[in-house]
Scaffold this active site. Structure first.
Site, PDB file in Angstrom:
ATOM      1  CE1 TYR A  95      -4.419  -1.072  -0.272  1.00  0.00           C
ATOM      2  CE2 TYR A  95      -3.289  -3.035   0.537  1.00  0.00           C
ATOM      3  CZ  TYR A  95      -4.381  -2.439  -0.070  1.00  0.00           C
ATOM      4  OH  TYR A  95      -5.448  -3.208  -0.481  1.00  0.00           O
ATOM      5  CD  GLU A 137      -6.905  -5.933   0.498  1.00  0.00           C
ATOM      6  OE1 GLU A 137      -5.688  -5.782   0.725  1.00  0.00           O
ATOM      7  OE2 GLU A 137      -7.525  -5.257  -0.348  1.00  0.00           O
ATOM      8  CE1 TYR A 208      -9.836 -18.540 -16.961  1.00  0.00           C
ATOM      9  CE2 TYR A 208      -7.871 -18.723 -15.592  1.00  0.00           C
ATOM     10  CZ  TYR A 208      -8.475 -18.407 -16.807  1.00  0.00           C
ATOM     11  OH  TYR A 208      -7.716 -17.935 -17.853  1.00  0.00           O
ATOM     12  N   PRO A 279     -20.036 -19.712 -13.026  1.00  0.00           N
ATOM     13  CG  PRO A 279     -20.400 -17.413 -12.694  1.00  0.00           C
ATOM     14  CD  PRO A 279     -19.768 -18.392 -13.629  1.00  0.00           C
ATOM     15  CG  PHE A 391     -18.010  -6.739 -14.300  1.00  0.00           C
ATOM     16  CD1 PHE A 391     -18.355  -6.205 -15.519  1.00  0.00           C
ATOM     17  CD2 PHE A 391     -18.559  -6.192 -13.157  1.00  0.00           C
ATOM     18  CE1 PHE A 391     -19.243  -5.153 -15.606  1.00  0.00           C
ATOM     19  CE2 PHE A 391     -19.450  -5.140 -13.225  1.00  0.00           C
ATOM     20  CZ  PHE A 391     -19.791  -4.615 -14.448  1.00  0.00           C
TER      21      PHE A 391
HETATM   22  C1  LIG Z   1     -14.127 -13.039 -11.267  1.00  0.00           C
HETATM   23  C2  LIG Z   1     -13.705 -13.613 -12.596  1.00  0.00           C
HETATM   24  C3  LIG Z   1     -14.095 -14.884 -12.941  1.00  0.00           C
HETATM   25  C4  LIG Z   1     -13.728 -15.416 -14.180  1.00  0.00           C
HETATM   26  N1  LIG Z   1     -14.147 -16.678 -14.503  1.00  0.00           N
HETATM   27  C5  LIG Z   1     -13.810 -17.199 -15.708  1.00  0.00           C
HETATM   28  C6  LIG Z   1     -14.240 -18.514 -16.075  1.00  0.00           C
HETATM   29  O1  LIG Z   1     -14.912 -19.205 -15.315  1.00  0.00           O
HETATM   30  N2  LIG Z   1     -13.851 -18.989 -17.288  1.00  0.00           N
HETATM   31  C7  LIG Z   1     -13.115 -18.248 -18.162  1.00  0.00           C
HETATM   32  O2  LIG Z   1     -12.798 -18.746 -19.256  1.00  0.00           O
HETATM   33  N3  LIG Z   1     -12.720 -17.001 -17.840  1.00  0.00           N
HETATM   34  C8  LIG Z   1     -13.032 -16.474 -16.634  1.00  0.00           C
HETATM   35  N4  LIG Z   1     -12.592 -15.217 -16.297  1.00  0.00           N
HETATM   36  C9  LIG Z   1     -11.715 -14.483 -17.260  1.00  0.00           C
HETATM   37  C10 LIG Z   1     -10.274 -14.933 -17.025  1.00  0.00           C
HETATM   38  O3  LIG Z   1      -9.832 -14.478 -15.764  1.00  0.00           O
HETATM   39  C11 LIG Z   1      -9.300 -14.357 -18.068  1.00  0.00           C
HETATM   40  O4  LIG Z   1      -9.495 -12.974 -18.139  1.00  0.00           O
HETATM   41  C12 LIG Z   1      -9.502 -14.976 -19.438  1.00  0.00           C
HETATM   42  O5  LIG Z   1      -9.247 -16.370 -19.389  1.00  0.00           O
HETATM   43  C13 LIG Z   1      -8.532 -14.334 -20.456  1.00  0.00           C
HETATM   44  O6  LIG Z   1      -7.244 -14.518 -20.003  1.00  0.00           O
HETATM   45  P1  LIG Z   1      -6.046 -14.733 -21.043  1.00  0.00           P
HETATM   46  O7  LIG Z   1      -4.779 -14.674 -20.270  1.00  0.00           O
HETATM   47  O8  LIG Z   1      -6.301 -15.905 -21.895  1.00  0.00           O
HETATM   48  O9  LIG Z   1      -6.194 -13.473 -21.948  1.00  0.00           O
HETATM   49  P2  LIG Z   1      -5.341 -12.148 -21.837  1.00  0.00           P
HETATM   50  O10 LIG Z   1      -3.979 -12.376 -22.341  1.00  0.00           O
HETATM   51  O11 LIG Z   1      -5.517 -11.596 -20.464  1.00  0.00           O
HETATM   52  O12 LIG Z   1      -6.153 -11.272 -22.863  1.00  0.00           O
HETATM   53  C14 LIG Z   1      -7.545 -10.943 -22.602  1.00  0.00           C
HETATM   54  C15 LIG Z   1      -8.270 -10.745 -23.915  1.00  0.00           C
HETATM   55  O13 LIG Z   1      -7.773  -9.591 -24.566  1.00  0.00           O
HETATM   56  C16 LIG Z   1      -7.267  -9.918 -25.847  1.00  0.00           C
HETATM   57  N5  LIG Z   1      -6.071  -9.093 -26.012  1.00  0.00           N
HETATM   58  C17 LIG Z   1      -4.865  -9.273 -25.455  1.00  0.00           C
HETATM   59  N6  LIG Z   1      -4.025  -8.277 -25.772  1.00  0.00           N
HETATM   60  C18 LIG Z   1      -4.728  -7.437 -26.551  1.00  0.00           C
HETATM   61  C19 LIG Z   1      -4.444  -6.217 -27.190  1.00  0.00           C
HETATM   62  N7  LIG Z   1      -3.253  -5.651 -27.090  1.00  0.00           N
HETATM   63  N8  LIG Z   1      -5.425  -5.647 -27.916  1.00  0.00           N
HETATM   64  C20 LIG Z   1      -6.655  -6.194 -28.037  1.00  0.00           C
HETATM   65  N9  LIG Z   1      -6.987  -7.347 -27.449  1.00  0.00           N
HETATM   66  C21 LIG Z   1      -6.039  -7.959 -26.718  1.00  0.00           C
HETATM   67  C22 LIG Z   1      -6.975 -11.401 -25.811  1.00  0.00           C
HETATM   68  O14 LIG Z   1      -7.060 -12.019 -27.075  1.00  0.00           O
HETATM   69  C23 LIG Z   1      -8.059 -11.906 -24.904  1.00  0.00           C
HETATM   70  O15 LIG Z   1      -9.264 -12.134 -25.592  1.00  0.00           O
HETATM   71  C24 LIG Z   1     -12.952 -14.657 -15.074  1.00  0.00           C
HETATM   72  C25 LIG Z   1     -12.530 -13.373 -14.698  1.00  0.00           C
HETATM   73  C26 LIG Z   1     -12.907 -12.858 -13.490  1.00  0.00           C
HETATM   74  C27 LIG Z   1     -12.461 -11.475 -13.114  1.00  0.00           C
HETATM   75  C1  HEM Z   2      -6.323   2.096  -1.587  1.00  0.00           C
HETATM   76  C2  HEM Z   2      -5.626   1.570  -2.566  1.00  0.00           C
HETATM   77  C3  HEM Z   2      -6.210   0.744  -3.684  1.00  0.00           C
HETATM   78  C4  HEM Z   2      -7.391   0.895  -4.359  1.00  0.00           C
HETATM   79  C5  HEM Z   2      -8.448   1.962  -4.174  1.00  0.00           C
HETATM   80  C6  HEM Z   2      -7.448  -0.182  -5.335  1.00  0.00           C
HETATM   81  C7  HEM Z   2      -8.489  -0.371  -6.229  1.00  0.00           C
HETATM   82  C8  HEM Z   2      -8.588  -1.416  -7.089  1.00  0.00           C
HETATM   83  C9  HEM Z   2      -9.692  -1.661  -7.990  1.00  0.00           C
HETATM   84  C10 HEM Z   2     -10.903  -0.774  -8.136  1.00  0.00           C
HETATM   85  C11 HEM Z   2      -9.444  -2.793  -8.657  1.00  0.00           C
HETATM   86  C12 HEM Z   2     -10.303  -3.451  -9.722  1.00  0.00           C
HETATM   87  C13 HEM Z   2     -11.159  -4.496  -9.074  1.00  0.00           C
HETATM   88  C14 HEM Z   2     -11.833  -5.371 -10.090  1.00  0.00           C
HETATM   89  O1  HEM Z   2     -11.114  -6.095 -10.793  1.00  0.00           O
HETATM   90  O2  HEM Z   2     -13.031  -5.368 -10.166  1.00  0.00           O
HETATM   91  C15 HEM Z   2      -8.178  -3.291  -8.187  1.00  0.00           C
HETATM   92  C16 HEM Z   2      -7.586  -4.440  -8.659  1.00  0.00           C
HETATM   93  C17 HEM Z   2      -6.273  -4.749  -8.411  1.00  0.00           C
HETATM   94  N1  HEM Z   2      -5.442  -4.168  -7.494  1.00  0.00           N
HETATM   95 FE1  HEM Z   2      -5.905  -2.617  -6.319  1.00  0.00          FE
HETATM   96  N2  HEM Z   2      -6.328  -0.951  -5.226  1.00  0.00           N
HETATM   97  C18 HEM Z   2      -5.543  -0.425  -4.234  1.00  0.00           C
HETATM   98  C19 HEM Z   2      -4.334  -0.920  -3.805  1.00  0.00           C
HETATM   99  C20 HEM Z   2      -3.636  -1.927  -4.418  1.00  0.00           C
HETATM  100  C21 HEM Z   2      -2.312  -2.358  -4.043  1.00  0.00           C
HETATM  101  C22 HEM Z   2      -1.500  -1.793  -2.875  1.00  0.00           C
HETATM  102  C23 HEM Z   2      -1.955  -3.338  -4.918  1.00  0.00           C
HETATM  103  C24 HEM Z   2      -0.653  -4.127  -4.976  1.00  0.00           C
HETATM  104  C25 HEM Z   2       0.435  -3.616  -5.369  1.00  0.00           C
HETATM  105  C26 HEM Z   2      -3.064  -3.543  -5.816  1.00  0.00           C
HETATM  106  C27 HEM Z   2      -3.110  -4.479  -6.829  1.00  0.00           C
HETATM  107  C28 HEM Z   2      -4.226  -4.750  -7.586  1.00  0.00           C
HETATM  108  C29 HEM Z   2      -4.251  -5.771  -8.606  1.00  0.00           C
HETATM  109  C30 HEM Z   2      -3.086  -6.642  -9.029  1.00  0.00           C
HETATM  110  C31 HEM Z   2      -5.550  -5.777  -9.110  1.00  0.00           C
HETATM  111  C32 HEM Z   2      -6.092  -6.656 -10.237  1.00  0.00           C
HETATM  112  C33 HEM Z   2      -5.926  -5.838 -11.449  1.00  0.00           C
HETATM  113  C34 HEM Z   2      -5.572  -6.589 -12.626  1.00  0.00           C
HETATM  114  O3  HEM Z   2      -4.677  -7.413 -12.535  1.00  0.00           O
HETATM  115  O4  HEM Z   2      -6.177  -6.271 -13.628  1.00  0.00           O
HETATM  116  N3  HEM Z   2      -4.063  -2.674  -5.491  1.00  0.00           N
HETATM  117  N4  HEM Z   2      -7.676  -2.453  -7.234  1.00  0.00           N
END
Ligand SMILES: Cc1cc2nc3c(=O)[nH]c(=O)nc-3n(C[C@H](O)[C@H](O)[C@H](O)COP(=O)(O)OP(=O)(O)OC[C@H]3O[C@@H](n4cnc5c(N)ncnc54)[C@H](O)[C@@H]3O)c2cc1C
Ligand code: HEM
Length: 406
Positions: A95, A137, A208, A279, A391
């Protein structure tokens, strides 16, 4: 405790920061990753590139700032984010790093307008917001570690079975490598998995949803192969193409607050699009296992039968329910598709046959699907608290005009 003066400064400057929000957070991430590249082992690089993460973080910091003297208002948002943070292994020591670079970015973007007084007020406010996250957390880490078969952070799991569910979705059955059992969890929760892909500099983490009910001696996730974009999805393709039975992946304990409320008895509808079915599979199976007498509608939209996962499993589950119904529809049907209940996108005309204003709804699918369904449900009079959705990417405001790449 923040002084009234600090609160006033933060509240009065929050709108200015909100206007510059995306610029500030983009600058913040760049500076933070330059100084702390190790954090790239935690963050999702694609979410960074697509800007969704920047928007999510910016929105939350400014929302928190607006309610800095009544943080209880944003508890639901904090809880959802904290689940994600806990699954990813975000720790208290991270943080101050985020705080330092957020303030540097505010200074950089606002220039002379960012007086010492303003910066100090925001430093104090950030401390309060960060502490709120750290406290929530901590509770989650303790629960994850102290439950039966629990652990904190990541632990090795073996893929014990890999099974194709549709053209693009494959299930992975996972058991702890150390021979222990799996934890209990709430239907609707997800696992965070961590993989080290050869050639990738950093570890990659993805969430996932668990696609079966709790109570088995394994976890099951079902992954869609993301192969229609350039570049293809990294982790999903790696799992499909290179992770096989007997292989190991790192997993953190189940998290997430999109969960089935088992205390409720009102009619329930599970509405999913594509891989958003995962889910719902867990929730449906849990209701079957408890012999639920609720009125249950399982509604699924897929491209066509080839993309339709779990069709037989859902039909079998629903047939065991006293009051269960399943419906599915295809937006790009094939000539030889089997029975289906609708074609094209889910419509109000279709949903109004099974949704009443006391139905509790759980929805998951791509963002445009969520937008469409949530709007229809609101029009059908479903109460806001009964429209619950997940989402499969960073959470966002469904009403806002943001770039969507779900
Ligand atoms: C709470 C939660 C639950 C989930 N549950 C599931 C689940 O049950 N099953 C499931 O299949 N997934 C699930 N997902 C989604 C999963 O976490 C991944 O996001 C998904 O599998 C894509 O990951 P990836 O590494 O294959 O794609 P990434 O490499 O992360 O890319 C994401 C998408 O963006 C595209 N992309 C990458 N780079 C670019 C770029 N530069 N420009 C344009 N497009 C681009 C990729 O082709 C891909 O379609 C869940 C996500 C969340 C947050
Ligand atoms: C008060 C401080 C913080 C706020 C308000 C904040 C807020 C958020 C929000 C809004 C998301 C998106 C949640 C979602 O996916 O729906 C997120 C995701 C995330 N946060 Fe934070 N965060 C904070 C601190 C931190 C810290 C300290 C770390 C670690 C260095 C961190 C790491 C991440 C990561 C890795 C994700 C997932 C994002 C991704 O990988 O796409 N966050 N946070």
């Amino acid at each position: 405790m923040l002084s009234q003066k600090t609160i006033d400064i933060v509240k009065s400057t929050a709108p200015i920061l909100e206007t510059e929000g995306k610029k500030i957070t983009t600058c913040f991430y760049k500076m933070m990753f330059d100084a702390h590249p190790e954090l790239l082992n935690i963050f999702n690089h694609v979410n960074q590139k697509q800007g969704r993460q920047q928007t999510a973080l910016a929105n939350t910091v400014y929302a928190a700032a607006k309610y800095i003297d009544q943080l209880e208002v944003i508890v639901p948002v904090v809880t959802q984010i904290a689940h994600k943070h806990r699954g990813l292994g975000v720790k208290p020591e991270h943080y101050p790093i985020v705080g330092e670079f957020l303030l540097k970015a505010i200074k950089e973007v606002l220039g002379d307008a960012a007086t010492d007084e303003i910066i100090n007020a925001w430093a104090e406010a950030y401390g309060v917001i960060a502490q709120a996250f750290i406290d929530v957390e901590k509770g989650m880490y303790d629960t994850a570690a102290n439950q039966e078969n629990g652990w904190s952070d990541f632990k090795e799991f073996t893929v014990v079975r890999k099974e194709k569910e549709s053209n693009v979705i494959t299930s992975f059955y996972l058991k702890p490598k150390d021979g222990s059992g799996v934890t209990n969890y709430e239907p609707g929760q997800y696992l965070t998995i961590q993989v080290k892909i050869p050639g990738e500099e950093y570890t990659l983490n993805r969430q996932y949803s668990l696609s079966c009910a709790p109570g088995h001696d394994y976890y099951r996730i079902s992954v869609k192969k993301e192969k229609d974009n350039e570049p293809n999805g990294k982790v999903s393709n790696y799992l499909h193409d290179h992770v096989n039975e007997g292989d190991t992946i790192e997993v953190s304990a189940p998290s997430g607050n999109f969960t089935l409320n088992r205390e409720e008895s009102a009619p329930v509808a599970f509405i999913s699009g594509g891989v958003g079915i995962t889910p719902m599979m867990s929730m449906l199976e849990a209701l079957v296992n408890e012999g639920s007498k609720r009125e249950i509608h399982f509604i699924h939209a897929a491209r066509n039968e080839e993309f339709h996962a779990f069709k037989e499993t859902v039909n079998a589950a629903v047939s065991k329910l006293e009051n269960g119904h399943s419906y599915y529809g295809y937006d790009k049907p094939l000539a030889n598709d089997g029975n289906h209940h609708f074609e094209g996108y889910l419509s109000k005309a279709f949903l109004q046959n099974m949704i009443t204003n006391d139905t509790i709804t759980y929805i998951c699918g791509p963002v445009p699907f969520l937008k469409n369904v949530v709007q229809i449900l609101a029009e059908l009079g479903v109460k806001e608290e009964n429209i619950r959705y997940e989402f499969f990417g960073p959470a966002m405001n469904l009403n806002a005009e943001e770039k969507i790449t779900a």
